[in-house]
Design an enzyme around this catalytic site. Structure first.
Site, PDB file in Angstrom:
ATOM      1  N   LYS A  52       0.794  -1.238   0.000  1.00  0.00           N
ATOM      2  CA  LYS A  52       0.000   0.000   0.000  1.00  0.00           C
ATOM      3  C   LYS A  52       0.825   1.287   0.000  1.00  0.00           C
ATOM      4  CE  LYS A  52      -2.250   0.911   3.750  1.00  0.00           C
ATOM      5  NZ  LYS A  52      -3.231   0.982   4.866  1.00  0.00           N
ATOM      6  N   HIS A 107      -3.669  -5.029  13.756  1.00  0.00           N
ATOM      7  CA  HIS A 107      -2.801  -3.914  13.358  1.00  0.00           C
ATOM      8  C   HIS A 107      -3.023  -2.812  14.374  1.00  0.00           C
ATOM      9  CE1 HIS A 107      -0.589  -0.985  11.097  1.00  0.00           C
ATOM     10  NE2 HIS A 107      -0.475  -1.770  10.034  1.00  0.00           N
ATOM     11  N   GLU A 118       3.294  -7.313   8.759  1.00  0.00           N
ATOM     12  CA  GLU A 118       2.968  -6.609   7.518  1.00  0.00           C
ATOM     13  C   GLU A 118       3.618  -5.222   7.491  1.00  0.00           C
ATOM     14  OE1 GLU A 118      -1.223  -6.133   7.494  1.00  0.00           O
ATOM     15  OE2 GLU A 118      -1.610  -8.120   8.315  1.00  0.00           O
TER      16      GLU A 118
END
Length: 399
Positions: A66, A194, A270
């Protein structure tokens, strides 16, 4: 709305940010390609990936595309042995084109269309994320092909972006989803979370890991299939205009918390910003200037609608400097090129007197800059110039 930087911050970066070698590289690049530019240094990507790998030695790193979905980034990290975190069919196409093995990918968008699932499965990505019953139901048709992670929510108002505001469920809801998945014969592989982008406090990870450990224990106690994976997300901090904790120190309490998980649990992460933020430098040139209200306004050929989009979308504060540091320093404003008054990069800053054509340089410009840039007002986005790039994927195809 204007984005302000303090005078002190700008002067400190202006006086020391660029070495003679860097200044020469910037000027040579502009001479060759023109401005605006984004200089992407693949060696920095390698260094950041290796640093985080050392800091989290027992964690498999899936780079989140992203913040900077550029083929050269994928190629560089693929050569380093990285795995990848995907969220859209466009990102699936990108990694497939670069020859990334599907087994080194996960798809972590909690909300997907059916065609998004089908696109990922056609590529070979089989690990997906869910956080609600509606999403879980979408996988009944694919239950023989997929492995799912249930995403938990851990709110974090201190982060750049509280990524649990929009996604994630409570521990109790996670247990209910896992129980329902068993009824539907859908394989739940593990949990994910997250704690938020640019998280400064590692205790946020520790608390989340401990909660996930408790959920895993309750899964066993309820005679549900044991979970084998924990995805601790991203959010590892980088230094913009203030220093953050060195990554090896930041990750120490995280590693300690991870050591309390069952030995059978595989841990993945991530990272996005941490890998790419430092790797890109922006270069803009002065298009024109005017004196307004006692300040000199410099109009650059890049701005809020271009590479500095992160000032709006990401709350980042990019270190800025100029190649020209001679002459009297004057109160100044840096504005972008569009006809919109919101397009202002920095106000109330001290700059040396600049001439038309002089260069303004932004550091730490790799994350959420080119990725969120637009062509508004038909000003073209900055061209990306690769530095220290080795196209491993292309070399493999040729060989």
């Amino acid at each position: 709305m204007a984005i302000a930087h303090s005078v002190l911050d700008f002067q400190s970066y202006s006086s020391s940010a660029l070495s003679a070698q860097e200044s020469q590289l910037i000027q040579t690049s502009v001479d060759q390609f023109g401005a605006p530019l984004l200089l992407l240094d693949c060696d920095v990507i390698r260094q950041q990936y290796q640093a985080l790998s050392r800091a989290l030695p027992n964690v498999t790193l899936h780079f989140a595309l992203k913040p900077l979905p550029h083929p050269a980034v994928v190629q560089t990290l693929l050569a380093e042995g990285a795995s990848f975190d995907l969220a859209t069919s466009g990102e699936v196409e990108l990694v497939a084109e670069q020859g990334v093995p599907a087994e080194r990918t996960i798809h972590t968008h909690p909300i997907k269309r059916d065609r998004d699932i089908r696109d990922a499965l056609a590529y070979g990505c089989k690990v997906f994320v869910v956080d609600n019953i509606n999403e879980l139901e979408k996988f009944i048709a694919y239950r023989d092909e997929v492995e799912l992670l249930v995403r938990l929510s851990f709110r974090n108002s201190e982060a750049f972006a509280d990524l649990s505001k929009k996604f994630g469920c409570s521990p109790q809801q996670a247990l209910e989803l896992i129980a329902q998945a068993k009824t539907w014969n859908i394989h739940i592989k593990g949990l994910s979370f997250h704690v938020g982008s640019q998280t400064m406090n590692p205790q946020k990870y520790v608390d989340a890991i401990e909660t996930c450990r408790d959920v895993m224990q309750q899964v066993v106690e309820r005679n549900l299939p044991a979970l084998s994976t924990l995805d601790i997300g991203g959010g590892f901090p980088v230094s913009y205009n203030s220093q953050v904790m060195p990554i090896e120190l930041f990750c120490q309490p995280i590693n300690q918390a991870l050591s309390q998980l069952p030995e059978t649990v595989q841990v993945i992460a991530e990272p996005g910003r941490f890998i790419v933020a430092e790797a890109m430098t922006s270069v803009a040139s002065v298009m024109g200037q005017a004196e307004r209200d006692g300040q000199i306004w410099y109009y650059l050929d890049d701005g809020i609608y271009g590479s500095f989009s992160g000032l709006m979308f990401d709350d980042a504060k990019y270190p800025l400097t100029t190649l020209n540091k001679e002459g009297e320093w004057l109160p100044s404003v840096l504005a972008g090129p569009t006809c919109d008054s919101i397009d202002v990069i920095a106000e109330n800053i001290m700059l040396p007197k600049l001439n038309n054509g002089d260069l303004v340089v932004g550091r730490m410009m790799g994350a959420y800059t080119s990725a969120t840039a637009t062509d508004f007002n038909f000003f073209k986005r900055a061209q990306t110039v690769l530095i220290n790039h080795q196209n491993i994927a292309q070399e493999r195809l040729i060989g």
